[in-house]
Design a protein around this motif. Sequence first.
Motif, PDB file in Angstrom:
ATOM      1  N   GLY A 215       0.830  -1.194   0.000  1.00  0.00           N
ATOM      2  CA  GLY A 215       0.000   0.000   0.000  1.00  0.00           C
ATOM      3  C   GLY A 215       0.868   1.248   0.000  1.00  0.00           C
ATOM      4  N   PRO A 216       0.264   2.411  -0.214  1.00  0.00           N
ATOM      5  CA  PRO A 216      -1.177   2.585  -0.371  1.00  0.00           C
ATOM      6  C   PRO A 216      -1.684   2.125  -1.737  1.00  0.00           C
ATOM      7  CG  PRO A 216      -0.053   4.703  -0.595  1.00  0.00           C
ATOM      8  CD  PRO A 216       0.982   3.711  -0.199  1.00  0.00           C
ATOM      9  N   LEU A 217      -2.892   1.568  -1.709  1.00  0.00           N
ATOM     10  CA  LEU A 217      -3.618   1.162  -2.901  1.00  0.00           C
ATOM     11  C   LEU A 217      -5.062   1.618  -2.740  1.00  0.00           C
ATOM     12  CD1 LEU A 217      -2.314  -2.503  -3.133  1.00  0.00           C
ATOM     13  CD2 LEU A 217      -1.765  -0.703  -4.790  1.00  0.00           C
ATOM     14  N   ASP A 218      -5.699   1.947  -3.864  1.00  0.00           N
ATOM     15  CA  ASP A 218      -7.141   2.155  -3.756  1.00  0.00           C
ATOM     16  C   ASP A 218      -7.818   0.793  -3.852  1.00  0.00           C
ATOM     17  OD1 ASP A 218      -7.538   1.448  -6.449  1.00  0.00           O
ATOM     18  OD2 ASP A 218      -7.730   3.511  -7.132  1.00  0.00           O
ATOM     19  N   ILE A 219      -9.110   0.724  -3.584  1.00  0.00           N
ATOM     20  CA  ILE A 219      -9.778  -0.573  -3.544  1.00  0.00           C
ATOM     21  C   ILE A 219      -9.717  -1.266  -4.895  1.00  0.00           C
ATOM     22  CG2 ILE A 219     -12.041  -1.677  -3.329  1.00  0.00           C
ATOM     23  CD1 ILE A 219     -12.608   0.047  -0.934  1.00  0.00           C
ATOM     24  N   GLY A 220      -9.808  -0.485  -5.975  1.00  0.00           N
ATOM     25  CA  GLY A 220      -9.750  -1.082  -7.312  1.00  0.00           C
ATOM     26  C   GLY A 220      -8.436  -1.788  -7.580  1.00  0.00           C
ATOM     27  N   THR A 221      -7.335  -1.093  -7.351  1.00  0.00           N
ATOM     28  CA  THR A 221      -6.031  -1.696  -7.620  1.00  0.00           C
ATOM     29  C   THR A 221      -5.682  -2.767  -6.599  1.00  0.00           C
ATOM     30  OG1 THR A 221      -4.982   0.159  -6.443  1.00  0.00           O
ATOM     31  CG2 THR A 221      -5.085   0.290  -8.848  1.00  0.00           C
ATOM     32  N   ALA A 222      -6.364  -2.762  -5.456  1.00  0.00           N
ATOM     33  CA  ALA A 222      -6.124  -3.798  -4.447  1.00  0.00           C
ATOM     34  C   ALA A 222      -6.733  -5.129  -4.845  1.00  0.00           C
ATOM     35  CB  ALA A 222      -6.681  -3.363  -3.093  1.00  0.00           C
ATOM     36  N   VAL A 223      -7.917  -5.104  -5.471  1.00  0.00           N
ATOM     37  CA  VAL A 223      -8.652  -6.357  -5.704  1.00  0.00           C
ATOM     38  C   VAL A 223      -8.805  -6.710  -7.178  1.00  0.00           C
ATOM     39  CG1 VAL A 223      -9.936  -6.019  -3.563  1.00  0.00           C
ATOM     40  CG2 VAL A 223     -10.950  -5.277  -5.730  1.00  0.00           C
ATOM     41  N   SER A 224      -8.323  -5.870  -8.085  1.00  0.00           N
ATOM     42  CA  SER A 224      -8.520  -6.124  -9.517  1.00  0.00           C
ATOM     43  C   SER A 224      -7.202  -6.051 -10.277  1.00  0.00           C
ATOM     44  CB  SER A 224      -9.498  -5.095 -10.104  1.00  0.00           C
ATOM     45  OG  SER A 224      -9.492  -5.150 -11.513  1.00  0.00           O
ATOM     46  N   PRO A 225      -6.720  -7.167 -10.826  1.00  0.00           N
ATOM     47  CA  PRO A 225      -5.526  -7.121 -11.670  1.00  0.00           C
ATOM     48  C   PRO A 225      -5.693  -6.191 -12.868  1.00  0.00           C
ATOM     49  CG  PRO A 225      -6.073  -9.389 -11.087  1.00  0.00           C
ATOM     50  CD  PRO A 225      -7.218  -8.536 -10.649  1.00  0.00           C
ATOM     51  N   GLN A 226      -6.924  -6.124 -13.391  1.00  0.00           N
ATOM     52  CA  GLN A 226      -7.185  -5.260 -14.539  1.00  0.00           C
ATOM     53  C   GLN A 226      -7.010  -3.784 -14.169  1.00  0.00           C
ATOM     54  OE1 GLN A 226      -9.244  -7.716 -13.501  1.00  0.00           O
ATOM     55  NE2 GLN A 226      -8.877  -9.226 -15.143  1.00  0.00           N
ATOM     56  N   ALA A 227      -7.536  -3.399 -13.006  1.00  0.00           N
ATOM     57  CA  ALA A 227      -7.389  -2.007 -12.569  1.00  0.00           C
ATOM     58  C   ALA A 227      -5.927  -1.674 -12.353  1.00  0.00           C
ATOM     59  CB  ALA A 227      -8.185  -1.784 -11.282  1.00  0.00           C
ATOM     60  N   LEU A 228      -5.169  -2.594 -11.807  1.00  0.00           N
ATOM     61  CA  LEU A 228      -3.740  -2.380 -11.573  1.00  0.00           C
ATOM     62  C   LEU A 228      -3.009  -2.191 -12.896  1.00  0.00           C
ATOM     63  CD1 LEU A 228      -1.907  -2.399  -8.972  1.00  0.00           C
ATOM     64  CD2 LEU A 228      -1.293  -4.745  -9.607  1.00  0.00           C
ATOM     65  N   ALA A 229      -3.346  -3.047 -13.867  1.00  0.00           N
ATOM     66  CA  ALA A 229      -2.691  -2.951 -15.180  1.00  0.00           C
ATOM     67  C   ALA A 229      -3.094  -1.674 -15.909  1.00  0.00           C
ATOM     68  CB  ALA A 229      -3.044  -4.177 -16.020  1.00  0.00           C
ATOM     69  N   THR A 230      -4.366  -1.295 -15.809  1.00  0.00           N
ATOM     70  CA  THR A 230      -4.845  -0.095 -16.498  1.00  0.00           C
ATOM     71  C   THR A 230      -4.120   1.145 -16.008  1.00  0.00           C
ATOM     72  OG1 THR A 230      -7.042  -1.048 -16.852  1.00  0.00           O
ATOM     73  CG2 THR A 230      -6.875   1.348 -16.916  1.00  0.00           C
ATOM     74  N   LYS A 231      -3.802   1.178 -14.716  1.00  0.00           N
ATOM     75  CA  LYS A 231      -3.076   2.315 -14.158  1.00  0.00           C
ATOM     76  C   LYS A 231      -1.563   2.207 -14.368  1.00  0.00           C
ATOM     77  CE  LYS A 231      -6.179   4.104 -10.596  1.00  0.00           C
ATOM     78  NZ  LYS A 231      -6.268   4.599  -9.202  1.00  0.00           N
ATOM     79  N   GLY A 232      -1.120   1.112 -14.962  1.00  0.00           N
ATOM     80  CA  GLY A 232       0.309   0.938 -15.208  1.00  0.00           C
ATOM     81  C   GLY A 232       1.119   0.773 -13.938  1.00  0.00           C
ATOM     82  N   LEU A 233       0.500   0.149 -12.924  1.00  0.00           N
ATOM     83  CA  LEU A 233       1.149  -0.018 -11.626  1.00  0.00           C
ATOM     84  C   LEU A 233       1.523  -1.478 -11.389  1.00  0.00           C
ATOM     85  CD1 LEU A 233      -1.296   2.170  -9.497  1.00  0.00           C
ATOM     86  CD2 LEU A 233       0.938   2.853 -10.401  1.00  0.00           C
ATOM     87  N   SER A 234       2.443  -1.685 -10.498  1.00  0.00           N
ATOM     88  CA  SER A 234       2.786  -3.036 -10.065  1.00  0.00           C
ATOM     89  C   SER A 234       2.667  -3.106  -8.547  1.00  0.00           C
ATOM     90  CB  SER A 234       4.200  -3.414 -10.494  1.00  0.00           C
ATOM     91  OG  SER A 234       5.153  -2.552  -9.881  1.00  0.00           O
ATOM     92  N   SER A 235       2.323  -4.285  -8.052  1.00  0.00           N
ATOM     93  CA  SER A 235       2.184  -4.512  -6.624  1.00  0.00           C
ATOM     94  C   SER A 235       2.410  -5.990  -6.361  1.00  0.00           C
ATOM     95  CB  SER A 235       0.781  -4.110  -6.132  1.00  0.00           C
ATOM     96  OG  SER A 235       0.521  -4.622  -4.831  1.00  0.00           O
ATOM     97  N   PRO A 236       3.053  -6.335  -5.253  1.00  0.00           N
ATOM     98  CA  PRO A 236       3.210  -7.751  -4.932  1.00  0.00           C
ATOM     99  C   PRO A 236       1.875  -8.445  -4.671  1.00  0.00           C
ATOM    100  CG  PRO A 236       3.937  -6.371  -3.103  1.00  0.00           C
ATOM    101  CD  PRO A 236       3.738  -5.469  -4.280  1.00  0.00           C
ATOM    102  N   LEU A 237       0.815  -7.672  -4.431  1.00  0.00           N
ATOM    103  CA  LEU A 237      -0.506  -8.270  -4.253  1.00  0.00           C
ATOM    104  C   LEU A 237      -1.120  -8.692  -5.577  1.00  0.00           C
ATOM    105  CD1 LEU A 237      -2.126  -5.846  -1.617  1.00  0.00           C
ATOM    106  CD2 LEU A 237      -0.634  -7.803  -1.240  1.00  0.00           C
ATOM    107  N   GLU A 238      -0.652  -8.088  -6.671  1.00  0.00           N
ATOM    108  CA  GLU A 238      -1.101  -8.411  -8.031  1.00  0.00           C
ATOM    109  C   GLU A 238      -2.613  -8.247  -8.201  1.00  0.00           C
ATOM    110  OE1 GLU A 238       0.435 -12.391  -8.376  1.00  0.00           O
ATOM    111  OE2 GLU A 238       2.341 -11.681  -9.205  1.00  0.00           O
ATOM    112  N   GLY A 239      -3.195  -7.297  -7.464  1.00  0.00           N
ATOM    113  CA  GLY A 239      -4.638  -7.080  -7.573  1.00  0.00           C
ATOM    114  C   GLY A 239      -5.463  -8.221  -7.025  1.00  0.00           C
ATOM    115  N   ARG A 240      -4.910  -8.972  -6.055  1.00  0.00           N
ATOM    116  CA  ARG A 240      -5.604 -10.149  -5.517  1.00  0.00           C
ATOM    117  C   ARG A 240      -5.680 -10.086  -3.993  1.00  0.00           C
ATOM    118  NH1 ARG A 240      -8.501 -13.452  -8.416  1.00  0.00           N
ATOM    119  NH2 ARG A 240      -7.899 -15.174  -7.043  1.00  0.00           N
TER     120      ARG A 240
END
Length: 299
Positions: A215-240
């Motif tokens: 974090g910090p992550l918004d709820i979209g990028t926290a639970v959605s791989p698509q939202a994470l990819a759309t924002k061009g971000l990476s996270s070890p949570l992988e939107g999961r």
Amino acid sequence: MSITTFNHLVELLVRRGQRRRLAVVNGIDDHTQRAVEMALDEGIVNIIFVGGKEIISRNQAMAHYHSHIEYVPADNPDDAARRAVALCREGKADMLMKGRINTDNLLRAVLNKETGMLPKGNVLTQITMTEVPGFDRLLIFTDSAVIPFPTQEQRVAQVRYVVNAWHFMGVEEPRIALIHCSEKVDERHFPYTAGYKDIIAMAQRGDFGKCIVDGPLDIGTAVSPQALATKGLSSPLEGRADGLILPNIEVGNVLHKTLSTFIHARMASVLQGAMTPVVLPSRGDSAESKFLSIALAAL
């Protein structure tokens, strides 16, 4: 077994074959009694009704479970709360549940410094598990009922409770998201986000057991791989993310009411930090929601 729905959770408890002892404070209302019946029918609890025997015993459905029910007399709801808390303190009950009593009155008994059930140094906070229609897994989020603005210490406790809940459900490495309205630390306007890096470092050291925290992550990028990819971000949570650590009670309450009101998500909530889990439903909760909260506490 893979726990992705509440039905799976109940199945897990049934397969364990262990009845937890649930002390119910003044359980005279219909929804509480129906929730208790459901839990008794699944074989996951024994019930100690504290107060309200004259009214509860009129419910003929309870007679079917008489061997799994006992009654403790109480003069009034406040007395019932004190007696139920004492049962938990003395190891005679494994869980506590609110019936027909004001939340403030029950919490007063739970938090009493001399006779209550909050160990010194522990943080009392709520976690909610939700099953969202169309979503592929359960989620746990904090805190829509107890802590208005968590301190860093309280937020650390929230992470620990959420990780522990997932470990109890057999998830080896739960993914926990520290939620904000964006993915950037904003120490000036949102000072709590500055503490996120320390919580992440604690997780990396293994302070919470095996888990991944980001974090910090918004709820979209926290639970959605698509939202994470759309924002061009990476996270070890992988939107999961499995768990969402929310900034404050307003966010928690709005998320809780939004999910339950608009998309009819199934919900279960318990208080963590006390000697035993506390099922603290609101007056508007359905019998099913109260039953699911009992199941979550029994975990």
